[in-house]
Design a protein around this motif. Structure first.
Motif, PDB file in Angstrom:
ATOM      1  N   SER A  15       0.817  -1.212   0.000  1.00 40.30           N
ATOM      2  CA  SER A  15       0.000   0.000   0.000  1.00 40.30           C
ATOM      3  C   SER A  15       0.852   1.263   0.000  1.00 40.30           C
ATOM      4  N   TYR A  16       2.168   1.097   0.089  1.00 38.69           N
ATOM      5  CA  TYR A  16       3.075   2.242  -0.036  1.00 38.69           C
ATOM      6  C   TYR A  16       3.029   2.746  -1.476  1.00 38.69           C
ATOM      7  N   TYR A  17       3.412   3.983  -1.679  1.00 40.40           N
ATOM      8  CA  TYR A  17       3.340   4.527  -3.039  1.00 40.40           C
ATOM      9  C   TYR A  17       4.375   3.858  -3.953  1.00 40.40           C
ATOM     10  N   PRO A  18       4.207   3.900  -5.270  1.00 44.01           N
ATOM     11  CA  PRO A  18       5.167   3.286  -6.208  1.00 44.01           C
ATOM     12  C   PRO A  18       6.494   4.051  -6.189  1.00 44.01           C
ATOM     13  N   TYR A  19       7.387   3.653  -5.288  1.00 47.11           N
ATOM     14  CA  TYR A  19       8.599   4.425  -4.996  1.00 47.11           C
ATOM     15  C   TYR A  19       9.739   4.175  -5.984  1.00 47.11           C
ATOM     16  N   HIS A  20       9.637   3.146  -6.804  1.00 48.47           N
ATOM     17  CA  HIS A  20      10.695   2.844  -7.768  1.00 48.47           C
ATOM     18  C   HIS A  20      10.935   4.070  -8.657  1.00 48.47           C
ATOM     19  N   PHE A  21      12.197   4.455  -8.841  1.00 56.23           N
ATOM     20  CA  PHE A  21      12.507   5.638  -9.652  1.00 56.23           C
ATOM     21  C   PHE A  21      11.883   5.531 -11.036  1.00 56.23           C
ATOM     22  N   ASP A  22      11.996   4.360 -11.643  1.00 55.24           N
ATOM     23  CA  ASP A  22      11.464   4.184 -12.993  1.00 55.24           C
ATOM     24  C   ASP A  22       9.944   4.208 -13.039  1.00 55.24           C
ATOM     25  N   SER A  23       9.278   4.013 -11.899  1.00 55.46           N
ATOM     26  CA  SER A  23       7.818   4.120 -11.894  1.00 55.46           C
ATOM     27  C   SER A  23       7.398   5.548 -12.215  1.00 55.46           C
ATOM     28  N   GLY A  24       8.095   6.521 -11.637  1.00 57.73           N
ATOM     29  CA  GLY A  24       7.820   7.914 -11.966  1.00 57.73           C
ATOM     30  C   GLY A  24       8.337   8.308 -13.326  1.00 57.73           C
ATOM     31  N   LEU A  25       9.334   7.573 -13.829  1.00 55.68           N
ATOM     32  CA  LEU A  25       9.912   7.880 -15.131  1.00 55.68           C
ATOM     33  C   LEU A  25       9.035   7.394 -16.279  1.00 55.68           C
ATOM     34  N   TYR A  26       8.626   6.094 -16.213  1.00 50.20           N
ATOM     35  CA  TYR A  26       7.816   5.590 -17.331  1.00 50.20           C
ATOM     36  C   TYR A  26       6.850   4.465 -16.983  1.00 50.20           C
ATOM     37  N   HIS A  27       6.999   3.782 -15.838  1.00 50.49           N
ATOM     38  CA  HIS A  27       6.077   2.678 -15.515  1.00 50.49           C
ATOM     39  C   HIS A  27       4.632   3.154 -15.444  1.00 50.49           C
ATOM     40  N   VAL A  28       4.388   4.164 -14.603  1.00 48.74           N
ATOM     41  CA  VAL A  28       3.026   4.668 -14.400  1.00 48.74           C
ATOM     42  C   VAL A  28       2.488   5.282 -15.682  1.00 48.74           C
ATOM     43  N   GLN A  29       3.324   6.050 -16.369  1.00 46.46           N
ATOM     44  CA  GLN A  29       2.895   6.678 -17.616  1.00 46.46           C
ATOM     45  C   GLN A  29       2.545   5.638 -18.683  1.00 46.46           C
ATOM     46  N   SER A  30       3.336   4.565 -18.756  1.00 43.60           N
ATOM     47  CA  SER A  30       3.049   3.510 -19.747  1.00 43.60           C
ATOM     48  C   SER A  30       1.693   2.872 -19.488  1.00 43.60           C
ATOM     49  N   SER A  31       1.389   2.602 -18.214  1.00 42.24           N
ATOM     50  CA  SER A  31       0.087   2.024 -17.876  1.00 42.24           C
ATOM     51  C   SER A  31      -1.050   2.988 -18.215  1.00 42.24           C
ATOM     52  N   LYS A  32      -0.812   4.285 -18.004  1.00 43.40           N
ATOM     53  CA  LYS A  32      -1.839   5.273 -18.348  1.00 43.40           C
ATOM     54  C   LYS A  32      -2.094   5.288 -19.853  1.00 43.40           C
ATOM     55  N   TRP A  33      -1.044   5.197 -20.648  1.00 43.05           N
ATOM     56  CA  TRP A  33      -1.225   5.163 -22.103  1.00 43.05           C
ATOM     57  C   TRP A  33      -2.082   3.969 -22.521  1.00 43.05           C
ATOM     58  N   ILE A  34      -1.841   2.814 -21.924  1.00 37.80           N
ATOM     59  CA  ILE A  34      -2.614   1.618 -22.260  1.00 37.80           C
ATOM     60  C   ILE A  34      -4.071   1.805 -21.860  1.00 37.80           C
ATOM     61  N   ASN A  35      -4.300   2.340 -20.670  1.00 31.80           N
ATOM     62  CA  ASN A  35      -5.670   2.543 -20.196  1.00 31.80           C
ATOM     63  C   ASN A  35      -6.436   3.525 -21.055  1.00 31.80           C
ATOM     64  N   GLU A  36      -5.779   4.587 -21.489  1.00 35.49           N
ATOM     65  CA  GLU A  36      -6.485   5.665 -22.171  1.00 35.49           C
ATOM     66  C   GLU A  36      -6.509   5.540 -23.688  1.00 35.49           C
ATOM     67  N   TYR A  37      -5.481   4.880 -24.254  1.00 39.87           N
ATOM     68  CA  TYR A  37      -5.411   4.830 -25.718  1.00 39.87           C
ATOM     69  C   TYR A  37      -5.178   3.429 -26.275  1.00 39.87           C
ATOM     70  N   GLY A  38      -4.980   2.441 -25.424  1.00 45.14           N
ATOM     71  CA  GLY A  38      -4.713   1.095 -25.930  1.00 45.14           C
ATOM     72  C   GLY A  38      -3.302   0.994 -26.459  1.00 45.14           C
ATOM     73  N   ARG A  49      11.592   5.117 -23.410  1.00 43.71           N
ATOM     74  CA  ARG A  49      11.279   4.042 -22.473  1.00 43.71           C
ATOM     75  C   ARG A  49       9.889   3.455 -22.692  1.00 43.71           C
ATOM     76  N   PHE A  50       8.991   4.202 -23.318  1.00 42.69           N
ATOM     77  CA  PHE A  50       7.671   3.646 -23.630  1.00 42.69           C
ATOM     78  C   PHE A  50       7.792   2.477 -24.601  1.00 42.69           C
ATOM     79  N   GLY A  51       8.911   2.413 -25.312  1.00 44.14           N
ATOM     80  CA  GLY A  51       9.106   1.339 -26.280  1.00 44.14           C
ATOM     81  C   GLY A  51       9.479   0.007 -25.659  1.00 44.14           C
ATOM     82  N   PHE A  52       9.804  -0.007 -24.363  1.00 42.93           N
ATOM     83  CA  PHE A  52      10.221  -1.264 -23.737  1.00 42.93           C
ATOM     84  C   PHE A  52       9.090  -2.286 -23.690  1.00 42.93           C
TER      85      PHE A  52
END
Length: 462
Positions: A15-38, A49-52
């Motif tokens: 339940s702690y926040y996503p503290y991984h450095f890369d989560s703020g860099l591209y993990h969270v953003q990548s998931s948002k792209w999938i949710n909003e645009y497929g 990094r979105f290309g990974f």
């Protein structure tokens, strides 16, 4: 009861926040792209990094519940951790039922500790699920070898499909393909009529991932510039792919931002001493053992086996040892960042624990497995647990996962790409959980392929 307490503690940690450095860099953003645009053609052009495209981002997006809960929840790593702890605990209980403590028991306990030390339960990071599932494949195969059981069709399929999935999560898992090929060969000899199931399962797992790679980046596997097969207009330029690959390799060698491109071009003789001096004593010991132990065991097997017995019952142990050793070498050459090679390093270094049958005179209660892991989990995540407890007790709020925090100095600038306004941070390179589209810096040559985001992005021709 032990697994219940461990589950509750791991739930609190997750339940702690996503503290991984890369989560703020591209993990969270990548998931948002999938949710909003497929899937968006050329998305890797806006941020390399979105290309990974690790498959865990699809699972995270599918299970985030952001539209219903008002914030995304990242539960895949937590659930994977819980299932693996139950699985390891079951094996530990079976091994220690009426027996003395064995080397295999110690290895199972070590595996649980390594997964706890890997951390990342609250994040959508691919690192943890790569480590956990790789451990599962190795341990499940070893379990069957130790029991002398004939491997059934379903088990072959699960193991080989698991390897295929792991490859879509982390490219550093490529050496696992050696074990996959070995399993496939054994399977084809015993169950040739079921080969179609195996093939179709692998295609169902790998083909959608490869297609997404091509749509997002224009490359079959990114960032592997050697696989230059397509010429779509949204294709990420070759020079950018080479730079992205060098950044990964260079940072893994030096751990210093800004020196990646130089480090990536250094010879082994030049970069290895720099890397060696920057890793800790424990990491040096594990790395050294990961090179020495499997070589010793494999040479002993080769020299002690007669030609007709070489492919006997213990050949599978040889195959696992060889796979782990090959994984260490691949990791060392490609990107020796510890988190990229944990499964191979641990299985290679600890190979004497799982290769040889040995029982100590000492016996320990079976519940000690979860008790030890409970305290290690709590100690390893004491900072995270302290913050969670503070939120519950002092901030008068219900128990709820924390959001990704926004730094106090977080400010954004923007620029226009056709009809779309694209944001980027003024300081640093992380967009955190900011609305789309957001990239790490301004790109002068970025253009839309059509009228809007759905048609994708491309780069201006030089």
């Amino acid at each position: 009861m032990g697994v219940l307490f461990l589950a509750l503690l791991s739930l609190a940690v997750s339940s702690y926040y996503p503290y991984h450095f890369d989560s703020g860099l591209y993990h969270v953003q990548s998931s948002k792209w999938i949710n909003e645009y497929g899937v968006v053609p050329g998305l890797g052009n806006i941020h390399g990094r979105f290309g990974f495209n690790p498959s865990i981002f699809l699972l995270s997006a599918l299970t985030s519940w952001g539209d219903w809960l008002g914030q995304a929840l990242y539960t895949i790593n937590f659930l994977t951790f819980l299932v693996m702890m139950i699985y390891l605990g079951r094996l530990f209980f079976m091994e220690n039922e009426g027996k003395k403590l064995s080397l295999w028991s110690l290895f199972l306990l070590l595996s649980g500790i390594i997964m706890i030390r890997a951390k990342g339960l609250s994040t959508p990071s691919p690192d943890f699920i790569f480590i956990a599932l790789s451990f599962f494949v190795f341990i499940r195969f070893l379990e069957l070898i130790r029991k002398g059981h004939e491997i059934k069709t379903g088990t072959y399929l699960v193991l080989i499909w698991s390897i295929a999935f792991i490859l879509t999560v982390k490219l550093s898992a490529i050496p696992l393909a050696i074990l996959g090929i070995m399993l496939w060969y054994q399977f084809s000899k015993q169950e040739s009529y079921n080969f179609l199931k195996l093939f179709l399962g692998g295609i169902i797992i790998l083909l959608p991932w490869l297609i997404r790679n091509v749509i997002i980046t224009g490359w079959l596997v990114y960032p592997f510039p050697a696989l230059d097969l397509f010429s779509f207009d949204w294709k990420i330029p070759l020079e950018d792919v080479i730079i992205e690959k060098k950044i990964i390799t260079g940072f893994a060698r030096t751990f210093i931002s800004g020196e990646e491109l130089v480090a990536a071009d250094l010879s082994f003789r030049d970069w290895f001493p720099l890397w060696w001096n920057r890793i800790g004593l424990l990491q040096k010991a594990v790395f050294s053992l990961s090179l020495i132990a499997p070589v010793f065991l494999m040479l002993k097997y080769i020299l002690s086996s007669k030609r007709k017995d070489f492919y006997g019952p213990k050949f599978n142990l040889f195959g696992i040892c060889f796979t782990a050793f090959a994984g260490v070498l691949f990791w060392l050459i490609m990107a020796p960042n510890w988190r990229f090679g944990v499964p191979f390093l641990i299985f290679a270094a600890a190979s004497p624990l799982w290769w040889k049958e040995y029982y100590f005179k000492l016996s320990i209660p079976r519940f000690s497995f979860y008790l030890i892991l409970f305290f290690i989990l709590g100690f390893t995540n004491r900072k995270e647990l302290g913050q969670v407890l503070d939120d519950v007790v002092n901030k008068d709020r219900l128990y709820w996962p924390q959001k990704l925090p926004i730094p106090s100095n977080f400010k954004l600038a923007s620029y226009r790409v056709g009809s779309v306004r694209v944001y980027y941070p003024k300081q640093g390179d992380r967009c955190m959980d900011f609305p789309l589209p957001c990239t790490n810096f301004e790109l002068d040559d970025l253009v839309l392929r059509g009228k809007g985001i759905e048609q994708g992005f491309k780069r201006k021709s030089p």
